[in-house]
Design an enzyme around this catalytic site. Structure first.
Site, short mmCIF file in Angstrom:
data_model
loop_
_atom_site.label_atom_id
_atom_site.label_comp_id
_atom_site.label_asym_id
_atom_site.label_seq_id
_atom_site.Cartn_x
_atom_site.Cartn_y
_atom_site.Cartn_z
N LYS A 96 16.78 10.78 -2.64
CA LYS A 96 17.79 11.29 -3.57
C LYS A 96 18.74 10.12 -3.83
O LYS A 96 19.53 9.73 -2.97
CB LYS A 96 18.54 12.48 -2.96
CG LYS A 96 19.56 13.06 -3.91
CD LYS A 96 20.41 14.12 -3.25
CE LYS A 96 21.74 14.21 -3.97
NZ LYS A 96 22.73 14.97 -3.21
N GLY A 157 31.14 18.97 -4.23
CA GLY A 157 32.07 19.67 -3.35
C GLY A 157 33.16 20.45 -4.07
O GLY A 157 34.00 21.06 -3.42
N ALA A 184 25.02 19.56 -6.97
CA ALA A 184 26.45 19.34 -6.82
C ALA A 184 27.32 20.26 -7.67
O ALA A 184 27.01 20.56 -8.81
CB ALA A 184 26.84 17.89 -7.16
N ASN A 206 25.24 22.45 -0.82
CA ASN A 206 25.67 22.03 0.51
C ASN A 206 27.02 22.65 0.87
O ASN A 206 27.10 23.62 1.61
CB ASN A 206 25.71 20.51 0.62
CG ASN A 206 25.87 20.01 2.06
OD1 ASN A 206 25.49 18.91 2.39
ND2 ASN A 206 26.39 20.83 2.97
#
Lengths: 257, 65
Positions: A96, A157, A184, A206
């Protein structure tokens, strides 16, 4: 079934392995997400602490395919060297590829990204480029040999969801045969469902799972959302319209005529 | 000789990269290395001779997104 670099994948939810409250919670979240692909990274290892060794044992026990990243790299040179190091440790040609261009948004440096992608593809890597929704950059990445693209939904995030719907729809429409994974910025299962409904092939999550109050429950929620979104896409959603259309048949309505 | 290991100055006696890694406590750890920014494959560690002031990166699997 989704196929990436000749690898069939049943799950359309890829999971990151960072920022969980504990290794045990990470392992439980991977299982709850029914993820087949987990992203991993490389960091400096202390000879005294050897922190990475336990983590690597945990990941191997999960039996998932790993997708190493080049997170934190700001130059082509750093990213290419990190990719070489990752290929040795993780024994995979998958990478990645992240080349970060701006620290506040962690926006990719798309110029460095395409250059690094070209170098790594020529060396036999199977590159998953973390990119934006820019069509021209996408074209360049495909020319460089990438067979999958990972456009951001929003800054890493941030949990904002699909920030540029117009751009992402255009990307999907422009490259109908290319696997596209939203990477993301997703914060909620509904964001993931929306991505799949729009025709994106998968999502990588994530922070939204790892930092949830209950990461395991959130991982399961994302798994359900991704399945729902994929099913909805396959079922053929209706077009949105501006004016109402009665759902109940109007023929034979009482008291009319 | 003094070399930089992951950004910190360390004194090592062995010049050979493989031996220096053993001295530094990495033993059988799963790590990957670069010297002065260039990747050094595990098979090449015995051929690489470090020099005073060299910069060595020793990386291991870690959580990532």
């Amino acid at each position: 079934m989704l196929e990436i670099y000749q690898t069939p994948l049943n799950s359309r939810l890829l999971l990151g392995s960072a920022r969980y409250p504990s290794p045990a919670v990470l392992a439980a979240a991977v299982r709850a997400a029914r993820a087949e692909v987990v992203t991993v990274s490389l960091r400096r290892e202390s000879g005294a602490e050897r922190a990475g060794q336990g983590f690597w044992s945990l990941i191997r026990e999960l039996g998932v395919r790993v997708l190493p990243n080049t997170a934190g790299c700001h130059s082509v040179k750093e990213a290419v060297t990190t990719a070489h190091m990752a290929r040795e440790v993780f024994a995979t040609a998958w990478i990645k590829l992240e080349v970060i261009g701006e620290d506040d948004t962690l926006q990719p440096d798309v110029f460095g990204l395409t250059e690094a992608a070209r170098i790594l593809t020529a060396e036999g890597f199977q590159v998953f480029p973390y990119t934006t929704e820019d069509l021209v950059v996408a074209e360049r990445l495909l020319e460089a040999g990438c067979r999958v693209l990972m456009p951001w939904g929003a800054p890493i995030g941030s949990g904002r969801g699909l920030n540029n719907l117009f751009g992402l729809r255009a990307l999907r429409a422009h490259f109908p045969g290319v696997p596209l994974i939203i990477d993301a910025g997703l914060g909620l299962p509904s964001h993931a469902a929306q991505a799949l409904e729009l025709g994106f092939d998968a999502v990588l999550i994530n922070t939204a799972v790892a930092q949830a109050r209950d990461p395991v429950q959130m991982a399961a929620a994302f798994a359900q959302a991704v399945e729902a979104g994929a099913a909805a896409r396959a079922a053929g959603p209706i077009e949105a319209r501006d004016l109402a259309v009665p759902s109940t048949p109007v023929i034979g309505t009482a008291f009319r005529g | 000789m003094k070399i930089q290991v992951n950004g910190a100055w360390r004194e090592v006696s062995a010049a050979q990269l493989a031996a220096a890694l053993a001295d530094l406590g990495y033993g059988e750890s799963v790590v990957t290395t670069a010297v002065n920014g260039e990747f050094v494959a595990v098979q090449a560690r015995e051929q690489i001779l470090l020099r005073d002031g060299d910069s060595v990166e020793v990386l291991a699997p870690m959580q990532g997104g």
